[in-house]
Design a protein around this motif. Structure first.
Motif, PDB file in Angstrom:
ATOM      1  N   LYS A  64       0.830  -1.199   0.000  1.00  0.00           N
ATOM      2  CA  LYS A  64       0.000   0.000   0.000  1.00  0.00           C
ATOM      3  C   LYS A  64       0.872   1.258   0.000  1.00  0.00           C
ATOM      4  O   LYS A  64       1.726   1.422   0.871  1.00  0.00           O
ATOM      5  CB  LYS A  64      -0.912  -0.006   1.227  1.00  0.00           C
ATOM      6  CG  LYS A  64      -1.863  -1.205   1.262  1.00  0.00           C
ATOM      7  CD  LYS A  64      -2.680  -1.222   2.543  1.00  0.00           C
ATOM      8  CE  LYS A  64      -3.602  -2.439   2.561  1.00  0.00           C
ATOM      9  NZ  LYS A  64      -4.414  -2.506   3.795  1.00  0.00           N
ATOM     10  N   VAL A  65       0.626   2.121  -0.973  1.00  0.00           N
ATOM     11  CA  VAL A  65       1.417   3.346  -1.128  1.00  0.00           C
ATOM     12  C   VAL A  65       0.478   4.524  -1.378  1.00  0.00           C
ATOM     13  O   VAL A  65      -0.543   4.384  -2.063  1.00  0.00           O
ATOM     14  CB  VAL A  65       2.412   3.218  -2.298  1.00  0.00           C
ATOM     15  CG1 VAL A  65       3.140   4.535  -2.559  1.00  0.00           C
ATOM     16  CG2 VAL A  65       3.437   2.114  -2.007  1.00  0.00           C
ATOM     17  N   ALA A  66       0.815   5.675  -0.821  1.00  0.00           N
ATOM     18  CA  ALA A  66       0.094   6.921  -1.113  1.00  0.00           C
ATOM     19  C   ALA A  66       0.907   7.726  -2.118  1.00  0.00           C
ATOM     20  O   ALA A  66       2.127   7.532  -2.263  1.00  0.00           O
ATOM     21  CB  ALA A  66      -0.107   7.720   0.168  1.00  0.00           C
ATOM     22  N   ILE A  67       0.242   8.635  -2.823  1.00  0.00           N
ATOM     23  CA  ILE A  67       0.908   9.499  -3.803  1.00  0.00           C
ATOM     24  C   ILE A  67       0.683  10.953  -3.411  1.00  0.00           C
ATOM     25  O   ILE A  67      -0.434  11.355  -3.068  1.00  0.00           O
ATOM     26  CB  ILE A  67       0.367   9.249  -5.222  1.00  0.00           C
ATOM     27  CG1 ILE A  67       0.758   7.843  -5.702  1.00  0.00           C
ATOM     28  CG2 ILE A  67       0.896  10.298  -6.193  1.00  0.00           C
ATOM     29  CD1 ILE A  67       0.170   7.471  -7.062  1.00  0.00           C
ATOM     30  N   LEU A  68       1.760  11.743  -3.475  1.00  0.00           N
ATOM     31  CA  LEU A  68       1.692  13.193  -3.223  1.00  0.00           C
ATOM     32  C   LEU A  68       2.363  13.876  -4.405  1.00  0.00           C
ATOM     33  O   LEU A  68       3.581  13.842  -4.548  1.00  0.00           O
ATOM     34  CB  LEU A  68       2.396  13.538  -1.910  1.00  0.00           C
ATOM     35  CG  LEU A  68       2.434  15.013  -1.497  1.00  0.00           C
ATOM     36  CD1 LEU A  68       1.050  15.644  -1.511  1.00  0.00           C
ATOM     37  CD2 LEU A  68       3.084  15.159  -0.121  1.00  0.00           C
ATOM     38  N   LYS A  69       1.549  14.490  -5.280  1.00  0.00           N
ATOM     39  CA  LYS A  69       2.075  15.023  -6.541  1.00  0.00           C
ATOM     40  C   LYS A  69       1.866  16.524  -6.671  1.00  0.00           C
ATOM     41  O   LYS A  69       0.997  17.114  -6.021  1.00  0.00           O
ATOM     42  CB  LYS A  69       1.395  14.318  -7.717  1.00  0.00           C
ATOM     43  CG  LYS A  69      -0.107  14.567  -7.795  1.00  0.00           C
ATOM     44  CD  LYS A  69      -0.756  13.756  -8.906  1.00  0.00           C
ATOM     45  CE  LYS A  69      -2.273  13.965  -8.926  1.00  0.00           C
ATOM     46  NZ  LYS A  69      -2.943  13.133  -9.932  1.00  0.00           N
TER      47      LYS A  69
END
Length: 391
Positions: free
Chosen positions: A180-185
């Motif tokens: 499980k990974v979150a993305i901050l773009k």
């Protein structure tokens, strides 16, 4: 890679003087007899880059690599029996100024070919001008696929974001065993948006789950709300496909808020300033890049030694790719057999198995370079080789 905003002012030539050789004040571009004589004995290559602004390290290190390659070429035979002169104009990280700089390089400096930009957004702006004016351009490090889609005069010597995103997704799943990974773009940056999407698609295809996507804009300084939201999920890492200037601050925010997961990213992290801004908060994080000096080839080791001796600092991947882009351009000019933009364009397109400092370069039918990527781990204020992943 990269982006910002402002109108090109009349002082651009003066600013460029700090970074170039021979910026002329002939606004009409007509030239003098002295200029005409110089043109008969030299080939002029233009470079447009963010020499100032929030991503100045990108442009400066790239320019150093380009100038080193041209100096080495001139110490031998130059190209076509002529010396090569580089003129660099500062884009200040702004798309409008990138387009204006390319027009000036063509109209006033009379360049035969172009190198630039680092930032994908700026390469798109400048590339549209180069394509319309039929001047060949090689981007050292713009990884967004749209850059070379501008037209048949636009090339690059780096890999593209779909591959870079797949590299980090594969590394996250297979090497780090993350589920499980979150993305901050950065939602105002073509590079960040494209890389985030590539990672998302590849990670999901490998069976991973993107638990949350958060966003920011380049220049932001407060990331507390985004990090707090991610902290409320089961994320085992955060993928941050941004630039070093914000990534370091995001790492510090995560540390302050007690979110103890690694950050993952791309080549936009590649700057010594990442370690200055992020401090020990960035340790244990990983990013994909084009070049790992600690596992370099013999040619790359010589490049690192020469670059370090000349500039007093080791090159980043951007310096290596700037050097490489200039080498590929000089090689193409030689093979073209004449100082003609169309002939040079055709020669660049035929580049195959060119031995660069980051690996062998073959330009494919889409004018992109086919090559491997490395993954670097941040430890003790340095980026060290972790693994290599082939196309």
């Amino acid at each position: 890679m990269r982006i910002l905003r402002r109108t090109l002012i009349s002082g651009l030539c003066a600013a460029a003087m700090a970074f170039s050789v021979g910026c002329k004040k002939n606004a009409s571009g007509g030239g003098t007899p002295g200029q005409a004589n110089a043109a008969a004995t030299e080939i002029v290559i233009g470079h447009y880059a963010s020499m100032t602004g929030s991503t100045a390290h990108f442009g400066q290190d790239t320019d150093r690599g380009i100038r080193l390659a041209i100096e080495e070429a001139n110490s031998k035979v130059g190209a076509l029996g002529k010396k090569i002169r580089v003129v660099t104009l500062d884009t200040r990280g702004d798309s409008a100024e990138a387009a204006s700089a390319v027009n000036r390089l063509i109209d006033v400096e009379k360049v035969t070919a172009l190198l630039g930009e680092v930032a994908s957004s700026l390469s798109l702006a400048g590339g549209r001008v180069a394509q319309r004016r039929k001047i060949p351009m090689i981007s050292p490090t713009s990884t967004n696929p749209k850059v070379t889609e501008v037209g048949d005069y636009i090339f690059r010597v780096c890999f593209i974001d779909p591959f870079q995103g797949k590299v980090m997704a594969t590394f996250a799943r297979q090497n780090l065993k993350l589920d499980k990974v979150a993305i901050l773009k950065d939602v105002k940056n073509d590079y960040s948006i494209g890389l985030a999407q590539a990672f998302h698609n590849s990670f999901a295809a490998l069976g991973g789950t993107i638990v949350m996507e958060q966003s920011y804009s380049q220049g932001d300084t407060d990331f507390s709300a985004q990090v707090t939201a991610i902290r409320g999920t089961a994320a085992q890492a955060i993928f941050v496909p941004g630039y070093y200037s914000e990534v370091g601050s995001i790492a510090r925010t995560a540390q302050r808020l007690g979110l103890k997961v690694p950050l993952l990213g791309g080549d936009g992290w590649d700057s010594p300033d990442l370690f200055k801004i992020g401090g020990d908060a960035i340790n244990g994080s990983y990013f994909s890049d084009h070049f790992a000096p600690d596992v370099a080839t013999d040619k790359a080791k010589q490049f690192v030694a020469t670059f370090t001796a000349k500039y007093g600092q080791a090159p980043s991947g951007l310096g290596a790719l700037g050097y490489e882009a200039a080498e590929v351009m000089v090689d193409a000019i030689q093979r073209a057999g004449k100082d003609d933009p169309t002939a040079i364009r055709d020669a660049i397109a035929q580049t195959k198995d060119f031995a660069g400092v980051t690996g062998k370069i073959t330009i494919d039918a889409q004018r992109n370079a086919q090559k491997s990527a490395v993954v670097l781990k941040v430890e003790g204020g340095k980026a060290k080789f972790e693994t290599s992943i082939a196309p």
